[in-house]
Design a protein around this motif. Structure first.
Motif, PDB file in Angstrom:
ATOM      1  N   ARG A   1       0.804  -1.226   0.000  1.00 27.88           N
ATOM      2  CA  ARG A   1       0.000   0.000   0.000  1.00 27.88           C
ATOM      3  C   ARG A   1       0.835   1.274   0.000  1.00 27.88           C
ATOM      4  N   HIS A   2       2.149   1.149   0.266  1.00 25.91           N
ATOM      5  CA  HIS A   2       3.006   2.331   0.341  1.00 25.91           C
ATOM      6  C   HIS A   2       4.195   2.141  -0.604  1.00 25.91           C
ATOM      7  N   SER A   3       3.934   2.265  -1.885  1.00 25.96           N
ATOM      8  CA  SER A   3       4.963   2.012  -2.899  1.00 25.96           C
ATOM      9  C   SER A   3       6.126   2.990  -2.798  1.00 25.96           C
ATOM     10  N   GLU A   4       5.857   4.216  -2.327  1.00 27.28           N
ATOM     11  CA  GLU A   4       6.928   5.197  -2.205  1.00 27.28           C
ATOM     12  C   GLU A   4       7.975   4.761  -1.189  1.00 27.28           C
ATOM     13  N   LEU A   5       7.549   4.035  -0.152  1.00 27.49           N
ATOM     14  CA  LEU A   5       8.484   3.501   0.834  1.00 27.49           C
ATOM     15  C   LEU A   5       9.064   2.174   0.352  1.00 27.49           C
ATOM     16  N   GLU A   6       8.232   1.341  -0.230  1.00 29.27           N
ATOM     17  CA  GLU A   6       8.677   0.028  -0.715  1.00 29.27           C
ATOM     18  C   GLU A   6       9.785   0.175  -1.749  1.00 29.27           C
ATOM     19  N   ASN A   7       9.690   1.199  -2.595  1.00 26.35           N
ATOM     20  CA  ASN A   7      10.705   1.406  -3.633  1.00 26.35           C
ATOM     21  C   ASN A   7      12.054   1.803  -3.057  1.00 26.35           C
ATOM     22  N   ARG A   8      12.058   2.284  -1.821  1.00 31.84           N
ATOM     23  CA  ARG A   8      13.323   2.663  -1.172  1.00 31.84           C
ATOM     24  C   ARG A   8      13.998   1.493  -0.481  1.00 31.84           C
ATOM     25  N   CYS A   9      13.317   0.387  -0.316  1.00 29.46           N
ATOM     26  CA  CYS A   9      13.878  -0.778   0.372  1.00 29.46           C
ATOM     27  C   CYS A   9      14.685  -1.620  -0.621  1.00 29.46           C
ATOM     28  N   SER A  10      15.955  -1.854  -0.310  1.00 30.56           N
ATOM     29  CA  SER A  10      16.813  -2.612  -1.224  1.00 30.56           C
ATOM     30  C   SER A  10      16.447  -4.093  -1.199  1.00 30.56           C
ATOM     31  N   LYS A  11      16.730  -4.747  -2.312  1.00 26.27           N
ATOM     32  CA  LYS A  11      16.267  -6.128  -2.504  1.00 26.27           C
ATOM     33  C   LYS A  11      17.384  -6.996  -3.080  1.00 26.27           C
ATOM     34  N   SER A  12      18.224  -7.492  -2.204  1.00 24.64           N
ATOM     35  CA  SER A  12      19.247  -8.451  -2.629  1.00 24.64           C
ATOM     36  C   SER A  12      19.315  -9.656  -1.698  1.00 24.64           C
ATOM     37  N   GLY A  13      18.322  -9.768  -0.804  1.00 25.39           N
ATOM     38  CA  GLY A  13      18.241 -10.938   0.072  1.00 25.39           C
ATOM     39  C   GLY A  13      19.310 -11.000   1.145  1.00 25.39           C
ATOM     40  N   GLU A  14      19.891  -9.853   1.521  1.00 29.40           N
ATOM     41  CA  GLU A  14      20.938  -9.824   2.543  1.00 29.40           C
ATOM     42  C   GLU A  14      20.325  -9.845   3.946  1.00 29.40           C
ATOM     43  N   ARG A  15      21.010 -10.508   4.881  1.00 30.45           N
ATOM     44  CA  ARG A  15      20.601 -10.559   6.284  1.00 30.45           C
ATOM     45  C   ARG A  15      21.782 -10.101   7.142  1.00 30.45           C
ATOM     46  N   MET A  16      21.604  -9.046   7.889  1.00 31.94           N
ATOM     47  CA  MET A  16      22.668  -8.531   8.747  1.00 31.94           C
ATOM     48  C   MET A  16      22.189  -8.514  10.188  1.00 31.94           C
ATOM     49  N   PHE A  17      23.060  -8.915  11.096  1.00 29.07           N
ATOM     50  CA  PHE A  17      22.688  -9.026  12.508  1.00 29.07           C
ATOM     51  C   PHE A  17      23.677  -8.238  13.368  1.00 29.07           C
ATOM     52  N   TYR A  18      23.128  -7.457  14.301  1.00 29.81           N
ATOM     53  CA  TYR A  18      23.954  -6.677  15.213  1.00 29.81           C
ATOM     54  C   TYR A  18      23.466  -6.872  16.641  1.00 29.81           C
ATOM     55  N   THR A  19      24.398  -6.753  17.563  1.00 32.83           N
ATOM     56  CA  THR A  19      24.064  -6.817  18.989  1.00 32.83           C
ATOM     57  C   THR A  19      24.876  -5.779  19.733  1.00 32.83           C
TER      58      THR A  19
END
Length: 282
Positions: free
Chosen positions: A227-245
């Motif tokens: 429903r929010h394509s303007e935000l969805e288009n800003r999300c990168s899509k390469s299947g990366e998973r990053m974890f921080y603690t």
């Protein structure tokens, strides 16, 4: 990269991230567990808000256009203030979402008796957030709450499958069912609690539905992005998973795999720098 940020006070949010990744595997994700200051459940509203805002700002600095508070306590005690008071100042084009609203929007679909129980941390129960939100969507439902302060430590110490957990699980299950006659639905309103699902089920009568949040939040996020394509288009899509603690990466990795369902390799986030930044802001 502009990953979707997923935040929790510790490990529990990984149960939500697991379902989000399953539903939406194409996006990049960045997870942060504030393990150095966990648990949040017994902390004051002001403290939870301050800690959560620090971490949200850190996500924005990493390029995340959207942050999910995959923590019921942070959603209950910090989300609304951040949305209403802080976003316009720090990143008006970004968004922060929680786990309570998606759950309360559909919880009424699970109950026939119109009596439900909420199993949660002290902080979530004291906030009254579930009572307020469920009333908005399902005013005919009676809600009973039960704080289960020992459940998070049990899970984080990897004792959730051991016989020693039985006493604390049975105690709270019995208590909420006794307090709420006619309950036919129990919501696990803490992201740690799905790991206790089998234990909880042992002490439930037949016919009671046990609801976890991960899949609900994942479906809600998919709908939101649609429903929010303007935000969805800003999300990168390469299947990366990053974890921080914010604490020990070795300890985080050992525990995180239990919640996420696969091996995790994390990085350390320097909390001291974030505290200095926050002190300067406030």
């Amino acid at each position: 990269m502009q990953p979707i940020g997923i935040f929790d006070s510790g490990y529990g949010g990984l149960t939500v991230m697991k379902e989000i990744v399953k539903k939406l595997p194409q996006y990049d994700y960045m997870y942060l567990g504030d393990n150095a200051r966990a648990p949040y459940g017994n902390r004051s509203f002001e403290t939870v808000y301050r800690y959560t805002l620090q971490c949200v700002e850190w996500f924005f600095e990493q390029g995340c256009p959207l942050v999910i508070l995959a923590c019921n306590t942070a959603s209950a005690k910090a989300l609304r203030t951040i949305q209403q008071n802080d976003l316009a100042r720090i990143a008006p084009e970004n968004r922060v979402l929680g786990v309570i609203r998606p759950t309360t929007e559909i919880i009424g679909n699970f109950t026939r008796s119109r009596n439900i129980g909420i199993l949660a941390t002290n902080g979530t129960v004291q906030s009254g957030s579930y009572l307020i939100e469920i009333e908005k969507f399902f005013p005919d439902i009676t809600v009973h709450q039960e704080a289960c302060p020992m459940w998070v430590p049990i899970v984080e110490n990897n004792e959730h499958q051991q016989p020693g957990a039985d006493y604390f699980v049975k105690k709270h299950v019995d208590h909420i069912l006794k307090a709420g006659a006619g309950i036919d639905t129990l919501l696990l309103a803490c992201t740690h609690y799905p790991l206790l699902r089998d234990k909880i089920r042992q002490f439930l009568p037949e016919g009671i539905t046990l609801v976890s949040q991960g899949e609900i939040v994942a479906n809600s996020l998919a709908d939101y992005l649609n429903r929010h394509s303007e935000l969805e288009n800003r999300c990168s899509k390469s299947g990366e998973r990053m974890f921080y603690t914010t604490d020990s990466t070795e300890d985080f990795d050992n525990h995180a795999s239990i919640f996420f369902g696969e091996p995790v390799r994390s990085n350390h986030m320097n909390l001291d720098n974030s505290i200095q930044l926050a002190d300067h802001i406030y």
